[in-house]
Design a protein around this motif. Structure first.
Motif, short mmCIF file in Angstrom:
data_model
loop_
_atom_site.label_atom_id
_atom_site.label_comp_id
_atom_site.label_asym_id
_atom_site.label_seq_id
_atom_site.Cartn_x
_atom_site.Cartn_y
_atom_site.Cartn_z
N ILE A 1 43.58 37.64 37.78
CA ILE A 1 43.66 38.46 38.99
C ILE A 1 42.89 37.74 40.10
O ILE A 1 41.74 37.34 39.90
N PRO A 2 43.50 37.55 41.27
CA PRO A 2 42.81 36.86 42.36
C PRO A 2 41.50 37.57 42.73
O PRO A 2 41.39 38.79 42.64
N SER A 3 40.52 36.79 43.13
CA SER A 3 39.23 37.35 43.50
C SER A 3 39.35 38.09 44.83
O SER A 3 40.25 37.84 45.63
N THR B 1 29.33 35.64 45.35
CA THR B 1 29.15 34.21 45.64
C THR B 1 28.07 34.02 46.70
O THR B 1 27.21 33.14 46.58
N ARG B 2 28.09 34.85 47.73
CA ARG B 2 27.06 34.77 48.77
C ARG B 2 25.67 35.00 48.18
O ARG B 2 24.71 34.32 48.53
N VAL B 3 25.57 35.99 47.29
CA VAL B 3 24.26 36.32 46.71
C VAL B 3 23.73 35.16 45.88
O VAL B 3 22.53 34.82 45.96
N ILE B 4 24.60 34.51 45.11
CA ILE B 4 24.14 33.38 44.28
C ILE B 4 23.68 32.23 45.16
O ILE B 4 22.65 31.59 44.89
N PHE B 5 24.42 31.92 46.22
CA PHE B 5 23.98 30.88 47.15
C PHE B 5 22.62 31.24 47.74
O PHE B 5 21.74 30.38 47.89
N ARG C 1 35.21 25.86 30.13
CA ARG C 1 35.24 26.38 28.76
C ARG C 1 34.69 27.80 28.66
O ARG C 1 35.15 28.59 27.83
N TRP C 2 33.68 28.13 29.48
CA TRP C 2 33.04 29.44 29.34
C TRP C 2 33.08 30.29 30.61
O TRP C 2 32.64 31.43 30.58
N GLY C 3 33.60 29.74 31.69
CA GLY C 3 33.73 30.51 32.91
C GLY C 3 32.51 30.41 33.81
O GLY C 3 31.39 30.12 33.35
N CYS C 4 32.71 30.64 35.10
CA CYS C 4 31.61 30.55 36.07
C CYS C 4 30.54 31.59 35.79
O CYS C 4 29.34 31.32 35.92
N ARG C 5 30.95 32.81 35.40
CA ARG C 5 29.98 33.88 35.19
C ARG C 5 28.96 33.51 34.11
O ARG C 5 27.74 33.62 34.33
N LEU D 1 33.07 35.00 38.51
CA LEU D 1 34.38 34.80 37.87
C LEU D 1 34.21 34.47 36.39
O LEU D 1 33.43 33.58 36.03
N PRO D 2 34.95 35.16 35.52
CA PRO D 2 34.83 34.91 34.07
C PRO D 2 35.63 33.70 33.62
O PRO D 2 35.76 33.47 32.42
N TYR D 3 36.17 32.93 34.54
CA TYR D 3 36.97 31.76 34.22
C TYR D 3 36.54 30.61 35.12
O TYR D 3 35.78 30.78 36.07
N GLY D 4 37.02 29.43 34.80
CA GLY D 4 36.76 28.26 35.62
C GLY D 4 38.06 27.53 35.88
O GLY D 4 39.12 28.14 35.97
N ASP D 5 37.98 26.23 35.99
CA ASP D 5 39.16 25.40 36.25
C ASP D 5 39.83 25.08 34.92
O ASP D 5 39.35 24.27 34.15
N ASN D 6 40.98 25.74 34.65
CA ASN D 6 41.62 25.51 33.35
C ASN D 6 42.31 24.16 33.25
O ASN D 6 42.83 23.80 32.21
N GLY D 7 42.28 23.39 34.34
CA GLY D 7 42.88 22.07 34.30
C GLY D 7 42.00 21.02 33.66
O GLY D 7 42.39 19.86 33.53
N GLN D 8 40.79 21.39 33.24
CA GLN D 8 39.89 20.40 32.67
C GLN D 8 39.31 20.82 31.34
O GLN D 8 38.34 20.24 30.86
N GLU D 9 39.91 21.82 30.71
CA GLU D 9 39.36 22.30 29.44
C GLU D 9 39.35 21.23 28.36
O GLU D 9 38.49 21.20 27.49
N LYS D 10 40.32 20.31 28.40
CA LYS D 10 40.40 19.26 27.38
C LYS D 10 39.90 17.93 27.90
O LYS D 10 40.12 16.89 27.28
#
Length: 389
Positions: free
Chosen positions: A14-16, A24-28, A80-84, A196-205
């Motif tokens: 689901i798009p953010s 994201t602002r809070v973490i920065f 592999r484990w997501g940004c969160r 986000l509970p996901y990351g870039d799925n283009g680099q999992e391998k």
């Protein structure tokens, strides 16, 4: 060109939205608070441990080494484990290590604490920028400058806050550090739902570390040059004003303050500036203004003019890194997560190497000549505007 283009991130999600933007602002903001909050603890550590400048320099090098070792693998971790998960775990380690920076009673224990702090700080830094690129993509409009503006604002709050607690509140360094840690931990906790509970799925391998290539390498070099200039202002602005312009310590200290205020204001307004001018013009004008700022510092024989010059450098540099990070997230040469990891790592190398390089050049030639090279570096960034296509 459109301000934000489609990235190769995961599509089965689901798009953010606004909640993720706020998180994201809070973490920065938190990273800015904790990173800058370390600065007032450095002279206290020097006194507590009885260190000379050389031993202190080696100690501070552990911060950079910890970050450099951790940053290159963060992209894989988020895939592999997501940004969160990555941001949450690394933030807890970073915040937990912070009070130990105020009480470590030997060089070795302080070195370990700083290295752990640096590694976790570097991990959060890369992961939050990966999240920022995905959130920006989903929003359909520029947001990266605003995110980095919160980091700069957090830097002012962190350094000023812990200094105030120490000077005005009469608190011990440990208690002041604990206050900062508690506030930071609460902010991270409040932001968890928007990470986000996901990351870039283009680099999992992908392998744990990949050398940057193509346009990503160029973006990383430009980020390195920009961070080199920023780090040099931090460490050498006051030295230049005192040794070359004859300014007193109080006035010289305002050099970095002028730079930081300009940097923060420029970034907070940066997203609107990017929408109005486009990214290529932001890079061209930013690099030119930064080069002019260094030229003012060099050519106008006045300490007050030097303050104006540093302010111009801050304005010029304020949105260069956010634009470069956004461009890295759109590249097709590497997966976005790996590209952001590579650009972040190269940029951090510039931040670490910049002050030492300026000192080396100043030793071989003169400090003004070293500042000429900084102006040239900003001109090189301005000349590279095609990377933002």
């Amino acid at each position: 060109m459109s301000a934000v283009t489609t990235l190769a991130f995961a599509t089965d999600r689901i798009p953010s939205g606004r909640r993720e933007q706020l998180a994201t602002r809070v973490i920065f903001l938190v990273v800015g608070i904790v990173m800058a909050g370390f600065a007032p603890l450095v002279p206290l550590a020097k006194l507590r441990l009885g260190l000379d400048e050389g031993a202190l320099g080696l100690l501070l090098l552990c911060l950079g080494l910890g970050s450099i070792f951790a940053m290159p693998i963060t992209g894989i971790l988020t895939a592999r484990w997501g940004c969160r998960a990555v941001i949450a775990v690394a933030s807890v380690i970073m915040i937990g290590a912070f009070p130990f920076l105020a009480i470590a009673d030997s060089w070795l224990s302080m070195a370990v604490a700083i290295a752990v702090f640096g590694a976790s700080l570097g991990t959060v830094d890369v992961a939050m920028n990966i999240q920022a690129v995905m959130v920006e993509r989903d929003s359909g409009r520029p947001m990266m400058s605003g995110f980095h503006g919160l980091f700069s604002l957090g830097g002012i709050a962190g350094a000023g806050g812990i200094s105030a607690l120490l000077a005005l509140g009469g608190l011990s360094p440990l208690v002041a550090a604990i206050v900062v840690s508690v506030v930071s931990l609460l902010l991270v906790g409040l932001s968890l739902g928007g990470l986000l509970p996901y990351g870039d799925n283009g680099q999992e391998k992908s392998p744990l570390f990949v050398l940057p290539k193509g346009g990503v390498l160029l973006l990383g070099i430009l980020c390195l040059l920009t961070f080199l200039a920023e780090g040099s202002v931090l460490d050498w602005s006051a030295v230049f004003l005192t040794s070359v312009r004859g300014a007193d310590i109080g006035l010289a200290g305002l050099g970095y303050a002028a730079f930081a205020v300009a940097m923060t204001g420029g970034r907070l307004a940066g997203d609107r500036i990017r929408m109005a001018l486009g990214e290529r013009r932001v890079i061209v004008f930013g690099g030119l203004i930064g080069a002019i700022g260094f030229a003012v510092v060099l050519l106008v024989p006045s300490a007050h003019a030097g303050l104006v010059g540093y302010f111009l450098v801050g304005i010029g540099a304020s949105n260069l890194v956010p634009v470069l990070f956004s461009a890295a997230g759109r590249t097709r040469d590497m997966s976005p997560g790996l590209a952001i990891t590579a650009v972040s790592t190269l940029g951090y190398l510039g931040l670490l190497a910049g002050p030492a390089l300026i000192g080396f050049v100043a030793h071989l030639a003169t400090l003004p000549f070293a500042f000429v090279l900084l102006s040239a570096a900003m001109l090189m960034v301005a000349a590279s505007y095609k990377v933002a296509k």
